[in-house]
Design a protein around this motif. Structure first.
Motif, PDB file in Angstrom:
ATOM      1  N   UNK A  41       0.865  -1.214   0.164  1.00 54.61           N
ATOM      2  CA  UNK A  41      -0.108   0.025  -0.055  1.00 54.61           C
ATOM      3  C   UNK A  41       0.704   1.260  -0.098  1.00 54.61           C
ATOM      4  N   UNK A  42       2.003   1.153   0.793  1.00 58.00           N
ATOM      5  CA  UNK A  42       2.668   2.404   0.921  1.00 58.00           C
ATOM      6  C   UNK A  42       3.532   2.586  -0.574  1.00 58.00           C
ATOM      7  N   UNK A  43       3.665   1.473  -1.370  1.00 59.31           N
ATOM      8  CA  UNK A  43       4.197   1.473  -2.572  1.00 59.31           C
ATOM      9  C   UNK A  43       3.201   2.240  -3.617  1.00 59.31           C
ATOM     10  N   UNK A  44       1.883   1.811  -3.547  1.00 64.12           N
ATOM     11  CA  UNK A  44       0.859   2.292  -4.377  1.00 64.12           C
ATOM     12  C   UNK A  44       0.688   3.811  -4.090  1.00 64.12           C
ATOM     13  N   UNK A  45       0.790   4.176  -2.721  1.00 66.35           N
ATOM     14  CA  UNK A  45       0.405   5.569  -2.269  1.00 66.35           C
ATOM     15  C   UNK A  45       1.410   6.460  -2.767  1.00 66.35           C
ATOM     16  N   UNK A  46       2.834   5.728  -2.854  1.00 66.59           N
ATOM     17  CA  UNK A  46       3.848   6.649  -3.260  1.00 66.59           C
ATOM     18  C   UNK A  46       3.806   7.209  -4.789  1.00 66.59           C
ATOM     19  N   UNK A  47       3.326   5.944  -5.571  1.00 66.13           N
ATOM     20  CA  UNK A  47       3.105   6.391  -6.908  1.00 66.13           C
ATOM     21  C   UNK A  47       1.946   6.967  -7.278  1.00 66.13           C
ATOM     22  N   UNK A  48       0.917   7.108  -6.496  1.00 69.11           N
ATOM     23  CA  UNK A  48      -0.311   7.935  -6.492  1.00 69.11           C
ATOM     24  C   UNK A  48       0.173   9.510  -6.118  1.00 69.11           C
ATOM     25  N   UNK A 256       9.535  10.756  11.366  1.00 68.10           N
ATOM     26  CA  UNK A 256       9.939  11.801  10.579  1.00 68.10           C
ATOM     27  C   UNK A 256       9.508  11.539   9.153  1.00 68.10           C
ATOM     28  N   UNK A 257       8.441  11.018   8.788  1.00 70.55           N
ATOM     29  CA  UNK A 257       8.101  10.447   7.684  1.00 70.55           C
ATOM     30  C   UNK A 257       6.951  11.281   7.019  1.00 70.55           C
ATOM     31  N   UNK A 258       6.889  11.414   5.531  1.00 64.85           N
ATOM     32  CA  UNK A 258       6.115  12.246   5.076  1.00 64.85           C
ATOM     33  C   UNK A 258       4.699  11.377   4.804  1.00 64.85           C
ATOM     34  N   UNK A 259       3.430  11.637   5.063  1.00 67.56           N
ATOM     35  CA  UNK A 259       2.112  11.296   4.522  1.00 67.56           C
ATOM     36  C   UNK A 259       1.951  11.573   3.041  1.00 67.56           C
ATOM     37  N   UNK A 260       0.876  10.750   2.553  1.00 63.17           N
ATOM     38  CA  UNK A 260       0.736  11.036   1.233  1.00 63.17           C
ATOM     39  C   UNK A 260       0.517  12.608   0.676  1.00 63.17           C
ATOM     40  N   UNK A 261      -0.556  13.289   1.353  1.00 61.62           N
ATOM     41  CA  UNK A 261      -0.563  14.404   0.819  1.00 61.62           C
ATOM     42  C   UNK A 261       0.760  15.266   0.795  1.00 61.62           C
ATOM     43  N   UNK A 262       1.535  15.164   1.784  1.00 59.52           N
ATOM     44  CA  UNK A 262       2.860  15.742   1.784  1.00 59.52           C
ATOM     45  C   UNK A 262       3.790  15.493   0.873  1.00 59.52           C
ATOM     46  N   UNK A 263       3.762  13.905   0.638  1.00 62.04           N
ATOM     47  CA  UNK A 263       4.690  13.553  -0.673  1.00 62.04           C
ATOM     48  C   UNK A 263       4.328  14.327  -1.743  1.00 62.04           C
ATOM     49  N   UNK A 264       2.950  14.265  -2.237  1.00 64.95           N
ATOM     50  CA  UNK A 264       2.621  15.010  -3.409  1.00 64.95           C
ATOM     51  C   UNK A 264       2.872  16.430  -3.234  1.00 64.95           C
TER      52      UNK A 264
END
Length: 355
Positions: A41-48, A256-264
């Protein structure tokens, strides 16, 4: 533009360098929390979110350290204070049997995937998966035998420089190049978890590039995305950030990790920062042309009769910009009008005597 400024490398099908948007790597690390479904799921969200690559870490607790309770093997202070190294690595490790399904999912999605090996057996294993690149972690930058083994694989290498001094970085670069590495990226890194903003010292990004003559980037352990954007403005062409589904889920690196909206936002904002850098220059841009008319110029602000002098009472520098430039104000004050000039008229040279 110098030769250094034109450097580029290619990882998979993606070019990395000054002429390309920053290469954003989402680091999985131990945020899978021991669940392969979560890792996928993390991989999927990174791609998204638009990340260009996902990076794993390939080790076991036994390839990283030994199971020992001596004080030297206990962590003091910080995010992992009080934990034993072996136990921490047991929890954080990505099982080797997960690698194949993760690589397959990434290739289905069209996102690059590679890893950080922590010993030679990990390199041998990753070679069977046909990784497109390798990452050397900051803590392994002093492991010159490992660097040389990775370099002999003939893939692009990305090396983080956390905790390293100039001599140690130079030794690592020399080890990589002497063993055959032709495509190298150095990542400025502060190995604080998380890294205080005031410790980030992103000015080092430009210094690394000048000193070692290779592409540079940032492995960013600070909170948020601002430090990464700042690094791009200083020449970072690669940005690596740890990534999770939600910090509230916990995990060894979640704090210290980003969440999906932050990565986007990171992908978008670093691309904008790269585009905004441009080239030094003072030429007027096309987007400015229509606004020239609203600069200040000299206008008649009170009706002036023929033969009357131009004074501070009847002419002023105001907007818009259709009259003489304000720099001429002192030259025209006291001159005599050769015609009637009505209020609101932009002042021109032919409206007054030139003596």
């Amino acid at each position: 533009m110098s030769d250094k400024a034109k450097l580029q490398i290619k990882i998979g099908d993606r070019f990395i360098g000054d002429e390309h948007p920053p290469f954003v790597i989402a680091e999985l690390s131990g945020n899978h929390n021991g669940d392969i479904a979560r890792a996928l799921r993390i991989l999927d969200e990174a791609h998204r979110a638009g990340a260009h690559a996902v990076k794993l870490q390939t080790y076991t607790a036994d390839t990283m350290t030994i199971d020992c309770d001596r004080p030297e093997f206990m962590i003091e202070g910080g995010l992992w204070g009080g934990r034993q190294l072996y136990e921490l690595y047991q929890e954080a490790a990505t099982p080797w049997e997960w690698h194949q399904p993760l690589f397959e999912r990434a290739r289905e999605l069209g996102i690059l995937i590679f890893s950080t090996p922590f010993d030679e057996t990990a390199v041998d294993f990753l070679e069977t998966l046909e990784v497109p690149a390798y990452k050397i972690a900051s803590f392994e930058l002093v492991d010159l035998p490992l660097i040389r083994r990775v370099a002999r694989a003939g893939k692009p290498m990305i090396m983080s420089t956390g905790m390293a001094n100039e001599t140690e970085i130079g030794e690592a670069v020399d080890a990589a190049k002497s063993a055959g590495c032709e495509d190298l990226v150095l990542l400025h890194c502060i190995s604080g978890y998380p890294t205080p903003f005031e410790d980030s010292n992103v000015a080092t990004v430009a210094e690394l590039r000048n000193r070692f003559g290779c592409l540079v980037g940032l492995s960013d352990h600070s909170l948020g995305t601002a430090v990464s954007v700042a690094a791009v403005s200083l020449g970072a062409c690669v940005v690596e950030k740890h990534f999770t589904l939600a910090r509230s889920d916990g995990g060894v690196d979640s704090a210290f990790s980003l969440e999906p909206p932050e990565l986007e936002a990171l992908v978008t904002d670093t691309a904008i920062a790269h585009k905004a850098i441009g080239q030094p220059g003072y030429s007027r841009k096309s987007s400015e042309e229509k606004n020239i008319q609203f600069r200040r110029s000299i206008f008649v602000v009170k009706d002036i009769a023929k033969g009357e002098k131009l004074t501070g009472d009847n002419i002023r520098c105001i907007r818009p910009g259709h009259g003489l430039a304000p720099k001429h104000l002192d030259d025209v004050l006291g001159k005599v009008a050769v015609q009637d000039i009505s209020r609101g008229t932009p002042l021109q040279w032919d409206q007054f005597e030139q003596g």
